[in-house]
Design an enzyme around this catalytic site. Structure first.
Site, PDB file in Angstrom:
ATOM      1  N   CYS A  35       0.862  -1.176   0.000  1.00 41.28           N
ATOM      2  CA  CYS A  35       0.000   0.000   0.000  1.00 41.28           C
ATOM      3  C   CYS A  35       0.906   1.237   0.000  1.00 41.28           C
ATOM      4  O   CYS A  35       1.793   1.354   0.851  1.00 41.28           O
ATOM      5  CB  CYS A  35      -0.898  -0.001   1.237  1.00 41.28           C
ATOM      6  N   ASP A  42      -0.510  -5.505   0.443  1.00 43.12           N
ATOM      7  CA  ASP A  42      -1.805  -5.701  -0.201  1.00 43.12           C
ATOM      8  C   ASP A  42      -1.760  -7.052  -0.897  1.00 43.12           C
ATOM      9  O   ASP A  42      -0.716  -7.444  -1.436  1.00 43.12           O
ATOM     10  CB  ASP A  42      -2.071  -4.630  -1.263  1.00 43.12           C
ATOM     11  N   GLU A  58       5.055 -16.123 -21.950  1.00 40.01           N
ATOM     12  CA  GLU A  58       5.626 -17.324 -21.333  1.00 40.01           C
ATOM     13  C   GLU A  58       5.345 -17.251 -19.832  1.00 40.01           C
ATOM     14  O   GLU A  58       5.599 -16.230 -19.196  1.00 40.01           O
ATOM     15  CB  GLU A  58       7.133 -17.368 -21.630  1.00 40.01           C
ATOM     16  N   GLU A  77      -5.443   0.263  -8.549  1.00 41.19           N
ATOM     17  CA  GLU A  77      -5.832   0.626  -9.912  1.00 41.19           C
ATOM     18  C   GLU A  77      -4.606   0.762 -10.819  1.00 41.19           C
ATOM     19  O   GLU A  77      -4.639   0.368 -11.987  1.00 41.19           O
ATOM     20  CB  GLU A  77      -6.611   1.953  -9.905  1.00 41.19           C
TER      21      GLU A  77
END
Length: 119
Positions: A35, A42, A58, A77
């Site tokens: 975060c 997170d 790959e 985001e």
């Protein structure tokens, strides 16, 4: 192991059936980053779904690329959009969607989805 996504290399290989529309789904259930506000970890379940063009990603290089986010402070985001942009640059897929379902923080769970081409 790359220390950041900037150091990671997304390797590709030739599509075995160029010209045929088929979907490849890559599930990354153990994604982690930091975060940017609190510095706490997170976690997320990232799903990459794409129709390849001339090249496919790959999976071992994708695994290392995804792990390179572990120590990166970034908003959820930004992560989803960065993964999308980097995969589009590496393999030029016909279609691709990256979805991230991030762990709840403060009672709010965030899911972000980004696609190429944009509809």
């Amino acid at each position: 192991m790359p220390a950041s996504p900037d150091e990671a290399t997304l390797e590709t290989f030739p599509n075995c059936r160029p010209g045929r529309k088929f979907w490849i789904t890559l599930d990354c259930p153990e994604f982690s980053s930091l975060c940017p506000v609190t510095g706490q970890p997170d976690t997320a379940h990232i799903v990459i779904r794409y129709v390849p063009g001339e090249r496919c990603v790959e999976t071992k290089s994708l695994k290392f690329y995804m792990a390179s986010f572990r120590n990166l402070p970034a908003f959820n985001e930004e992560i989803v959009n960065r993964v999308l942009d980097d995969l589009v640059e590496a393999m030029q897929p016909v279609e691709i969607t990256v979805s991230g379902k991030f762990g709840a923080r403060g009672g709010i769970q965030l899911t972000c989805e980004a696609s190429h081409p944009e509809s």
